[in-house]
Write an enzyme that holds these catalytic residues in place. Structure first.
Site, PDB file in Angstrom:
ATOM      1  N   LYS A 223      30.374  68.587 -20.695  1.00 56.57           N
ATOM      2  CA  LYS A 223      29.877  67.711 -20.215  1.00 56.57           C
ATOM      3  C   LYS A 223      30.100  66.629 -19.453  1.00 56.57           C
ATOM      4  O   LYS A 223      31.266  67.325 -18.880  1.00 56.57           O
ATOM      5  CB  LYS A 223      29.693  67.542 -21.715  1.00 56.57           C
ATOM      6  CG  LYS A 223      28.489  67.957 -22.694  1.00 56.57           C
ATOM      7  CD  LYS A 223      28.066  67.818 -23.429  1.00 56.57           C
ATOM      8  CE  LYS A 223      27.161  67.970 -24.316  1.00 56.57           C
ATOM      9  NZ  LYS A 223      26.845  67.434 -25.924  1.00 56.57           N
ATOM     10  N   ARG A 257      30.266  74.486 -30.323  1.00 51.94           N
ATOM     11  CA  ARG A 257      29.241  74.973 -29.599  1.00 51.94           C
ATOM     12  C   ARG A 257      29.134  75.032 -27.693  1.00 51.94           C
ATOM     13  O   ARG A 257      29.674  73.598 -27.993  1.00 51.94           O
ATOM     14  CB  ARG A 257      28.115  74.251 -29.669  1.00 51.94           C
ATOM     15  CG  ARG A 257      27.059  74.483 -29.331  1.00 51.94           C
ATOM     16  CD  ARG A 257      25.911  73.126 -29.949  1.00 51.94           C
ATOM     17  NE  ARG A 257      24.233  73.670 -28.880  1.00 51.94           N
ATOM     18  CZ  ARG A 257      24.325  73.098 -27.335  1.00 51.94           C
ATOM     19  NH1 ARG A 257      24.987  72.981 -26.997  1.00 51.94           N
ATOM     20  NH2 ARG A 257      22.640  73.698 -27.029  1.00 51.94           N
TER      21      ARG A 257
END
Length: 276
Positions: A223, A257
């Protein structure tokens, strides 16, 4: 409580589990467009399993800032196709569907059996979601978001991000508990309505969520909180992802995740060895 129930069977999360991401979208921030053919999807499913994931998370609607709108039927079609392929080759592998729409979740469960519902909105984008999960009993990942995917990065503001995320989760848990539902996983929502500073404050304080009594999921794979700090792009963010996954495990994460399953599985093994 570090166990959820899927298909009336316990899924033990006391040893951290890796959730491998399968995005059947054309525009996800890291791997959009890579898995749009049956051959590519099957190859990805096999990779996720062979590298050691315990759950596969299927997404059919990118929720990155500025992503294109996808209507419910298109999302359902993409999801159904991909979940069917997982079921065909790995019928016993737990599947999570990344959707905030109760109607989509209902159709998938009705046609393809129980799945984990991974809702980025914590029930705020579809008022029917909580009734659906309470009715069916399927495991529910409740994520925090400030705003919507379209607005979440337009100047997000908190006085105390750790406290406010905790308050959101606590209030939403209470609503579900009042409906008789307790099959919950919590996700603090890294990157969803948070600045870079907010994200690192959230990671620093994540251990304070353990006393809420539910498994914790962390999704920071590649991210912007990594590559905006270190430079480069999502393609360069694997090392930073591994560092943050390690910190997350040390602070109590039960599910990671990730896009890169092998590296996350190795991270879990190392941290487990440290904690023996």
């Amino acid at each position: 409580m570090k166990t959820i129930t899927l298909n009336k069977l316990p899924l033990d999360l006391s040893t951290p589990v890796v959730m491998g991401i399968l995005n059947v979208t054309p525009d996800s921030f890291y791997d959009g467009g890579k898995y749009t053919t049956e051959t590519a999807v099957i190859r990805r499913i096999n990779q996720i399993v062979e590298e050691g994931a315990g759950i596969i998370d299927v997404g059919a609607y990118s929720t990155r800032p500025g992503a294109a709108f996808v209507d419910e039927q298109e999302e359902l079609g993409r999801l159904s196709w991909a979940v069917e392929l997982v079921r065909k080759y790995y019928p016993n592998l737990p599947v999570s569907i990344d959707t905030f729409r109760a109607g989509v979740a209902r159709e998938i469960v009705s046609c393809l059996g129980e799945v984990i519902v991974n809702d980025i909105s914590g029930g705020t984008l579809d008022e029917n979601m909580f009734d659906f999960v309470a009715e069916t009993g399927v495991p529910y990942i409740m994520m925090h978001i400030q705003g919507t995917p379209q607005t979440m990065q337009q100047n997000p503001v908190y006085e105390d991000v750790v406290r406010e995320v905790r308050q959101f989760l606590t209030e939403r848990i209470a609503v579900l508990n009042a409906k008789g539902f307790d099959n919950i996983i919590l996700d603090p929502g890294f990157g969803f309505g948070k600045t870079l500073v907010h994200n690192y404050e959230l990671m620093s304080g994540m251990d304070t969520y353990q006393d809420l009594g539910y498994p914790l999921l962390v999704g920071i794979s590649r991210k912007t909180m990594i590559y905006k700090l270190l430079g480069g792009t999502a393609q360069d963010a694997l090392n930073g992802t591994t560092v943050l996954n390690t910190i997350a495990l040390l602070k109590g994460a039960n599910i990671l995740r990730v896009h890169d399953v092998k590296e996350a599985v190795e991270t879990v093994r190392i941290v487990q060895q440290l904690n023996r």
